[in-house]
Design a protein around this motif. Structure first.
Motif, PDB file in Angstrom:
ATOM      1  N   SER A  12      65.456 -80.385 -32.628  1.00  0.00           N
ATOM      2  CA  SER A  12      64.398 -79.382 -32.708  1.00  0.00           C
ATOM      3  C   SER A  12      64.772 -78.138 -31.907  1.00  0.00           C
ATOM      4  O   SER A  12      64.596 -76.995 -32.376  1.00  0.00           O
ATOM      5  CB  SER A  12      63.089 -79.977 -32.188  1.00  0.00           C
ATOM      6  OG  SER A  12      62.063 -79.018 -32.184  1.00  0.00           O
ATOM      7  N   THR A  13      65.280 -78.329 -30.713  1.00  0.00           N
ATOM      8  CA  THR A  13      65.687 -77.190 -29.877  1.00  0.00           C
ATOM      9  C   THR A  13      66.845 -76.430 -30.516  1.00  0.00           C
ATOM     10  O   THR A  13      66.862 -75.189 -30.541  1.00  0.00           O
ATOM     11  CB  THR A  13      66.093 -77.691 -28.480  1.00  0.00           C
ATOM     12  OG1 THR A  13      64.987 -78.372 -27.882  1.00  0.00           O
ATOM     13  CG2 THR A  13      66.515 -76.524 -27.589  1.00  0.00           C
ATOM     14  N   TYR A  14      67.803 -77.161 -31.038  1.00  0.00           N
ATOM     15  CA  TYR A  14      68.985 -76.526 -31.629  1.00  0.00           C
ATOM     16  C   TYR A  14      68.614 -75.715 -32.869  1.00  0.00           C
ATOM     17  O   TYR A  14      69.031 -74.554 -33.029  1.00  0.00           O
ATOM     18  CB  TYR A  14      70.001 -77.614 -31.987  1.00  0.00           C
ATOM     19  CG  TYR A  14      71.284 -77.085 -32.590  1.00  0.00           C
ATOM     20  CD1 TYR A  14      72.249 -76.485 -31.781  1.00  0.00           C
ATOM     21  CD2 TYR A  14      71.538 -77.198 -33.958  1.00  0.00           C
ATOM     22  CE1 TYR A  14      73.434 -76.002 -32.325  1.00  0.00           C
ATOM     23  CE2 TYR A  14      72.709 -76.719 -34.501  1.00  0.00           C
ATOM     24  CZ  TYR A  14      73.657 -76.128 -33.689  1.00  0.00           C
ATOM     25  OH  TYR A  14      74.819 -75.646 -34.229  1.00  0.00           O
ATOM     26  N   LEU A  15      67.797 -76.280 -33.747  1.00  0.00           N
ATOM     27  CA  LEU A  15      67.389 -75.564 -34.952  1.00  0.00           C
ATOM     28  C   LEU A  15      66.484 -74.384 -34.619  1.00  0.00           C
ATOM     29  O   LEU A  15      66.545 -73.322 -35.271  1.00  0.00           O
ATOM     30  CB  LEU A  15      66.652 -76.520 -35.903  1.00  0.00           C
ATOM     31  CG  LEU A  15      67.495 -77.654 -36.497  1.00  0.00           C
ATOM     32  CD1 LEU A  15      66.636 -78.563 -37.373  1.00  0.00           C
ATOM     33  CD2 LEU A  15      68.663 -77.098 -37.308  1.00  0.00           C
ATOM     34  N   GLY A  16      65.635 -74.553 -33.572  1.00  0.00           N
ATOM     35  CA  GLY A  16      64.796 -73.431 -33.145  1.00  0.00           C
ATOM     36  C   GLY A  16      65.622 -72.272 -32.650  1.00  0.00           C
ATOM     37  O   GLY A  16      65.312 -71.096 -32.930  1.00  0.00           O
ATOM     38  N   LEU A  18      68.755 -71.561 -33.522  1.00  0.00           N
ATOM     39  CA  LEU A  18      69.430 -70.956 -34.674  1.00  0.00           C
ATOM     40  C   LEU A  18      68.483 -70.077 -35.470  1.00  0.00           C
ATOM     41  O   LEU A  18      68.868 -68.985 -35.930  1.00  0.00           O
ATOM     42  CB  LEU A  18      69.993 -72.060 -35.578  1.00  0.00           C
ATOM     43  CG  LEU A  18      71.170 -72.885 -35.022  1.00  0.00           C
ATOM     44  CD1 LEU A  18      71.623 -73.917 -36.047  1.00  0.00           C
ATOM     45  CD2 LEU A  18      72.344 -71.973 -34.639  1.00  0.00           C
ATOM     46  N   GLN A  19      67.239 -70.513 -35.629  1.00  0.00           N
ATOM     47  CA  GLN A  19      66.274 -69.723 -36.378  1.00  0.00           C
ATOM     48  C   GLN A  19      65.952 -68.412 -35.657  1.00  0.00           C
ATOM     49  O   GLN A  19      65.687 -67.383 -36.292  1.00  0.00           O
ATOM     50  CB  GLN A  19      64.991 -70.533 -36.594  1.00  0.00           C
ATOM     51  CG  GLN A  19      63.970 -69.857 -37.496  1.00  0.00           C
ATOM     52  CD  GLN A  19      62.750 -70.719 -37.759  1.00  0.00           C
ATOM     53  OE1 GLN A  19      62.603 -71.776 -37.145  1.00  0.00           O
ATOM     54  NE2 GLN A  19      61.893 -70.284 -38.661  1.00  0.00           N
ATOM     55  N   ALA A  20      65.978 -68.451 -34.313  1.00  0.00           N
ATOM     56  CA  ALA A  20      65.698 -67.247 -33.534  1.00  0.00           C
ATOM     57  C   ALA A  20      66.903 -66.321 -33.439  1.00  0.00           C
ATOM     58  O   ALA A  20      66.831 -65.266 -32.804  1.00  0.00           O
ATOM     59  CB  ALA A  20      65.229 -67.645 -32.139  1.00  0.00           C
ATOM     60  N   GLY A  21      67.994 -66.721 -34.038  1.00  0.00           N
ATOM     61  CA  GLY A  21      69.197 -65.881 -34.034  1.00  0.00           C
ATOM     62  C   GLY A  21      70.112 -66.128 -32.860  1.00  0.00           C
ATOM     63  O   GLY A  21      71.121 -65.420 -32.690  1.00  0.00           O
ATOM     64  N   HIS A  23      72.559 -68.670 -30.301  1.00  0.00           N
ATOM     65  CA  HIS A  23      73.625 -69.649 -30.536  1.00  0.00           C
ATOM     66  C   HIS A  23      73.772 -70.502 -29.283  1.00  0.00           C
ATOM     67  O   HIS A  23      74.052 -69.983 -28.193  1.00  0.00           O
ATOM     68  CB  HIS A  23      74.948 -68.948 -30.836  1.00  0.00           C
ATOM     69  CG  HIS A  23      76.075 -69.925 -31.032  1.00  0.00           C
ATOM     70  ND1 HIS A  23      76.184 -70.728 -32.151  1.00  0.00           N
ATOM     71  CD2 HIS A  23      77.132 -70.238 -30.218  1.00  0.00           C
ATOM     72  CE1 HIS A  23      77.252 -71.490 -32.044  1.00  0.00           C
ATOM     73  NE2 HIS A  23      77.851 -71.207 -30.874  1.00  0.00           N
TER      74      HIS A  23
END
Length: 338
Positions: A12-16, A18-21, A23
């Motif tokens: 969840s943290t990793y995908l969040g 990535l979605q926020a731009g 890395h």
């Protein structure tokens, strides 16, 4: 379970991010979360013990304060221990945490991670309480079932104990009457009675026996009655072989046959005949006892069914105790027209 939770939070943290731009390193993220969640997994037995020792429903203000304190202390301990674990075993962002002290400070005093620790503690506490309540409920149900079984067992034993004095009383009366007429026949009845009682006591602990054994009891009893009535009593048995292995309540058939002899054969001067049938019908055992006697008086029972003496009422009660509504009882008088 704790591995799945750690993987879920890390993903969840990793995908969040990535979605926020942004890395972030997946290895750094998963190692950090697993370090936390594995520690909570190790501490979960302690939380379960605290839930049992300080149940929230009992002494609510005090126990609530204890759990608040425990959640704060354990969250700080987990975050403090996670820092060296990640530093030496995991993957560290050196730019943000150039030393172990910086890593510890950023983790142990992070509002986000601290809130996460408190959430994990209280979630674990809720699960512990739920399991504890469920276990208590199941134990209560089991105790209730055990008490019900013990009550049913006691009732069955009480009903079964009615059979022996009732039968013994009738047999001793017959022996007493024969002592004034035929001492030799009375001696034979006493010997057969002894055999019957030995056979009964040998299997007195068994609440159920197979129908073949029940017939052994019955034949021993009928030997006594044959000695008493001689040629006036004829017994026919029509028993299917498949019925012999069916389990039935101990001494369920003898009171019915005794009732047929006492109220049927003994009250007439002509030869009496008793027919005993047993056969399987699907998953049921059908037992029938028929005699050619005059039957019982039904003046006070307009529906024509047999009144409930000790033998028949006892048998009905035992069938009800054993099988409940799954048992069927039918008694009737067929009047003969000369």
């Amino acid at each position: 379970m704790w591995t799945l939770l750690g993987f879920s939070f890390a993903l969840s943290t990793y995908l969040g991010a990535l979605q926020a731009g942004g890395h972030i390193s997946w290895k750094l993220t998963i190692s950090g979360y697993l370090a936390d969640f594995y520690q909570w997994g190790i501490l979960s037995p302690l939380i379960f013990r605290l839930a049992r020792r300080f149940e929230l429903r009992a002494h609510f203000p005090r126990n609530l304060f204890i759990h608040i304190t425990a959640s704060v202390v354990l969250s700080f301990v987990v975050l403090s221990v996670a820092a060296p674990l990640v530093w030496y075993v995991g993957y560290v962002n050196i730019a943000r945490n150039p030393s172990l002290f910086y890593l510890w400070r950023n983790n142990a005093f992070s509002i986000y991670y601290f809130h996460q620790g408190l959430t994990i503690y209280w979630t674990t506490l809720v699960v512990a309480h739920a399991m504890q309540y469920y276990r208590g409920l199941r134990e209560g149900e089991i105790r209730g079932e055990q008490l019900a079984a013990q009550l049913a067992q006691a009732q069955l034993q009480a009903l079964e104990m009615q059979i022996h004095p009732h039968f013994l009383f009738n047999t001793l009366n017959s022996i007493a009457a024969l002592l004034h007429k035929d001492v030799e026949v009375a001696d034979r009845m006493i010997a057969r009675l002894g055999d019957f009682l030995r056979l009964t006591l040998k299997r007195s602990d068994a609440q159920t026996i197979d129908f073949g054994q029940e017939l052994e009891f019955l034949k021993c009893y009928l030997d006594i009655e044959h000695t008493r009535f001689e040629d006036r009593l004829t017994v026919e048995m029509e028993v299917e072989p498949q019925a012999l292995d069916v389990m039935v309540p101990n001494l369920i058939l003898q009171p019915i046959v005794e009732n047929a002899i006492r109220h049927g054969i003994a009250r007439q001067t002509i030869s009496g005949r008793i027919t005993i049938r047993a056969f399987k019908e699907k998953d049921r055992l059908i037992m029938q006892v028929e005699d050619n006697g005059p039957g019982l008086r039904t003046n006070h029972n307009p529906n024509g069914t047999l009144p409930g003496g000790i033998g028949l009422s006892n048998t009905r009660s035992r069938l009800q105790q054993f099988y409940g509504e799954d048992s069927r009882w039918k008694s009737q008088i067929q009047r003969r027209v000369a």
